[in-house]
Design a protein around this motif. Structure first.
Motif, short mmCIF file in Angstrom:
data_model
loop_
_atom_site.label_atom_id
_atom_site.label_comp_id
_atom_site.label_asym_id
_atom_site.label_seq_id
_atom_site.Cartn_x
_atom_site.Cartn_y
_atom_site.Cartn_z
N ASN A 383 0.86 -1.19 0.00
CA ASN A 383 0.00 0.00 0.00
C ASN A 383 0.89 1.24 0.00
OD1 ASN A 383 -2.41 1.51 0.17
ND2 ASN A 383 -2.09 1.78 2.37
N LEU A 384 1.16 1.79 -1.19
CA LEU A 384 2.11 2.87 -1.31
C LEU A 384 1.52 4.21 -0.89
CD1 LEU A 384 3.80 1.92 -4.70
CD2 LEU A 384 4.56 1.40 -2.39
N SER A 447 8.38 6.30 -0.80
CA SER A 447 9.33 7.01 -1.67
C SER A 447 10.11 8.04 -0.88
CB SER A 447 8.58 7.71 -2.82
OG SER A 447 7.96 6.77 -3.66
N ASN A 448 9.45 8.71 0.05
CA ASN A 448 10.15 9.69 0.89
C ASN A 448 11.21 9.01 1.74
OD1 ASN A 448 8.53 11.71 -0.11
ND2 ASN A 448 7.15 11.75 1.64
N ASN A 454 15.16 10.30 7.11
CA ASN A 454 14.18 11.04 7.90
C ASN A 454 13.73 10.32 9.15
OD1 ASN A 454 12.59 9.00 6.91
ND2 ASN A 454 11.30 10.29 5.63
N GLY A 455 14.44 9.25 9.52
CA GLY A 455 14.03 8.53 10.72
C GLY A 455 12.69 7.86 10.58
N HIS A 463 5.08 14.71 5.79
CA HIS A 463 4.79 14.34 4.40
C HIS A 463 3.86 15.33 3.70
CE1 HIS A 463 6.76 10.42 4.77
NE2 HIS A 463 6.29 10.40 5.99
N HIS A 464 3.64 16.48 4.32
CA HIS A 464 2.69 17.46 3.77
C HIS A 464 3.18 18.01 2.43
CE1 HIS A 464 0.00 20.92 3.56
NE2 HIS A 464 -0.72 20.34 4.50
N PRO A 465 2.28 18.22 1.46
CA PRO A 465 2.67 18.74 0.14
C PRO A 465 3.34 20.11 0.21
CG PRO A 465 0.44 17.85 0.07
CD PRO A 465 0.85 17.84 1.51
#
Length: 700
Positions: A383-384, A447-448, A454-455, A463-465
């Motif tokens: 589940n990406l 992906s991030n 980022n731990g 993860h906010h746009p």
């Protein structure tokens, strides 16, 4: 029709010795008839609260050695017996709780409750199988209960009655139990409805709120299981589920460590869904048990909420669903990196819904998030895309009371963002996409993880746009970029006013004196002795940045001619000057930039904590600021001031229009009065002239 008692009527129940049973019953009937209402949620809930309060008062006044917990126990027993009695009475049989002209016999009532305890021995432990209150208290409580029919209402008054008892007794217990607010419970159950099936469990059930909500939502399931470390709460959850009409219920009391203890291993791989709010505020220190946890191995203690994640994974069957409330620190702080790695490795994360710090007030000020995820069947991330949402309001005031609003028709509703989040979540499940906003978005978190160290953060901010948009703007900027630390010096002069400036009046700007987003602020004359905490000094043309809850964008250019002091929750920046004595960047322009989306997008992922979220000055100083040439800066400043003047003019015009409308309203009333009585319209004519002059003035 339900029967209700006014407070006066219930007060008379306490004077049972002054009237015969027949007279008392007639009196109760008369009061019920006088205060009866057509059944509705409002009146039933009001009556329930009145009844519960009265039962509590009777027990307190007649059993002087009792405490709030023992009174809760006795009310639970009596209400349980009364509800079962009403079902029996409606089928034609009589019980000690049935309306009768005969006097109440405490001995018969005790035997009746013992009989019910034996019938439901799987839910009622032996220590709660008998009535412990006095004969006098039993007589008065039964008489009060006889006036209320739990089966004649049009909604689930049984469950409401018991929830009201629980609400007035429990808050935060020895094991750090926070009893989840009902509207948050219902939101989570509604969000998980597509996944709730088969055998359901709450391994930290408290009073059984989640499991009762599943029953209220009429969701199909095979069984409901509550697990508790506290025997009283285990009993409470069972009674609560039974009174809500739940079927196939099981209560499990595990005194040795509760769900985290070794006794819980018998339930491994037994459940298809788990919904829970574990006690995340306390440490688990049993070393021999910690060694059995991957997340406890080699540690002397670990937060219970963290260990619950691993234990819930063990309790679930393959592809089972977990909905859990966790403190924000688990999602973003360095100390919990291994926990997030465990989550990513063992679960498919489906949703992260951030709650405000008011969600659990007044018992705790803590930022928490709801995680919905499923147990993996393989190591790959299937589940990406993850659904993220942030609720600023959840229908709860800081006092713990409901935050009620009213629409144009006078209908009340909770002041909450949860309904709109629920709609967006259901749309996402159906269509695979959302209408993105500042508080709702989807992200490919995996992906991030691959792109940056980022731990393994999985919180809403990271993860906010807006982060991506800020990064894109930085990448395409045509001017030199400088760190804020290269443009400003942090002024860090702190004093304790009550000690160092005793009996003085100082110019003070607290967080409440700085407006969100606008840059407007106040400098308030304040007695130094009233400020017990340290404050920071600022000079004219300094910039103040509120570090606590930076999403509020409380940033201001201190434009007063005199220096002053500001809350220690702020950073104070002095803009550096070039060799020619001019500022490297105009302070006004910089203050506007610092409250913009451009800057907030750079720092929002750095905001962390489990209470009131903050950013530290060291990280704030790493913000990148474009540095255009001086002539470009001057043109930007001119354009900004021009726009700002237009805004002020518009505000002035709005004020003028409001004044004119008020004059016209006054004039129209006066004209109506004069016309109605046939008097000359001198006053109204004068009023019209005033309105006309006002209109001419506004047009100049």
């Amino acid at each position: 029709m339900s029967k209700y008692l006014s407070s006066k009527a219930l007060h008379h129940v306490n004077s049972v010795e002054t009237a015969s049973p027949k007279e008392l019953q007639q009196q109760l009937k008369l009061f019920s008839e006088k205060t009866g209402f057509v059944s509705s949620d409002v009146f039933d809930l009001r009556s329930i609260r009145l009844l519960v309060s009265r039962l509590h008062d009777i027990l307190r006044d007649n059993d002087s050695q009792s405490n709030i917990i023992s009174r809760f126990d006795e009310i639970t027993k009596l209400v349980f017996a009364k509800i079962i009695s009403d079902k029996t009475y409606n089928s034609g049989a009589s019980t000690p709780f049935s309306p009768s002209e005969l006097s109440v016999n405490p001995c018969v009532v005790r035997k009746y409750y013992q009989h019910l305890s034996h019938q439901h021995s799987n839910l009622i432990p032996k220590r709660f199988s008998e009535l412990d209150c006095s004969d006098s208290a039993i007589m008065k409580c039964v008489l009060a209960l006889q006036s209320f029919n739990f089966t004649s209402t049009q909604f689930d008054v049984k469950g409401l009655a018991y929830e009201e008892i629980v609400r007035n007794t429990f808050g935060k217990g020895d094991h750090q139990q926070f009893f989840t607010p009902p509207h948050i419970i219902d939101f989570i159950v509604s969000a998980c409805q597509p996944y709730i099936k088969g055998d359901i469990c709450d391994p930290a059930s408290g009073t059984g709120g989640f499991l009762c909500s599943i029953t209220r939502h009429q969701i199909n399931y095979s069984s409901l299981t509550s697990i508790e470390i506290d025997e009283r709460l285990s009993w409470v959850s069972g009674i609560n589920m039974l009174l809500h009409g739940a079927k196939n219920i099981r209560t499990v009391f595990l005194p040795s460590g509760g769900t985290l203890g070794n006794q819980a291993k018998q339930f491994f791989s037994c459940f298809d869904a788990i919904i829970t709010n574990p006690p995340f505020g306390s440490d688990f220190t049993e070393s021999d048990v910690l060694e059995t946890f991957e997340l406890g191995l080699g540690k002397s203690s670990r937060r219970r909420g963290i260990l619950f994640i691993e234990r819930c994974h063990a309790l679930l069957r393959k592809k089972g669903t977990l909905a859990i409330i966790l403190d924000e620190g688990v999602l973003n702080l360095p100390h919990a990196t291994d926990v997030r790695q465990f989550i990513i490795k063992n679960f498919d994360l489906k949703a992260v819904i951030s709650l405000p710090e008011t969600a659990f007030m007044p018992y705790a000020t803590v930022n928490a998030s709801i995680l919905i995820m499923s147990k993996k069947t393989c190591a790959e991330n299937s589940n990406l895309s993850v659904f993220f949402a942030k609720a600023d309001k959840v229908g709860r005031k800081t006092s713990g009371d409901e935050d009620i609003r009213y629409d144009e028709d006078g209908k009340n509703y909770l002041n909450s963002d949860l309904p709109s989040i629920l709609n967006a979540w259901h749309k996402y499940l159906q269509e695979g996409q959302v209408d993105e906003s500042e508080n709702i978005y989807t992200a490919d978190i995996y992906s991030n993880f691959d792109k940056e160290r980022n731990g393994y953060r999985i919180d809403f901010q990271y993860h906010h746009p807006s982060r991506i948009k800020s990064q894109q703007l930085i990448a395409t900027c045509i001017y030199p970029l400088k760190r804020l630390a290269d443009i400003c010096a942090e002024r860090n002069v702190s004093i304790s006013p009550c000690k160092e400036l005793s009996s003085a009046i100082i110019r003070y700007t607290g967080l409440a004196n700085i407006e969100s987003n606008t840059g407007q602020f106040e400098q308030v004359p304040t007695p130094s002795d009233s400020l017990k905490s340290s404050v920071k000094m600022y000079q004219p043309s300094d910039i103040v940045f509120a570090k606590m809850r930076p999403n509020l964008r409380k940033v201001a250019l201190m434009s007063f001619a005199e220096p002053g002091f500001v809350s220690s929750e702020c950073s104070v920046f002095a803009v550096n000057k070039a060799s020619d004595g001019t500022y490297l960047i105009d302070p006004l322009i910089l203050s506007v930039l610092l409250r913009s989306d451009f800057v907030y997008g750079q720092i929002m992922h750095l905001v962390a904590g489990i209470g009131r979220l903050r950013i530290n000055s060291k990280e704030l100083l790493q913000v990148m600021i474009p540095l255009p040439p001086k002539d470009v800066q001057e043109e930007i400043r001119r354009q900004y001031l021009s726009q700002h003047q237009k805004i002020e003019n518009l505000k002035s015009d709005i004020g003028s229009f409001l004044d004119r409308s008020q004059l016209m309203l006054t004039s129209s009333v006066q004209e109506l009065v004069c016309s109605f009585i046939g008097s000359p319209k001198t006053s109204s004519t004068r009023m019209s002239e005033l309105v006309g002059n006002q209109m001419k003035f506004a047009s100049y």
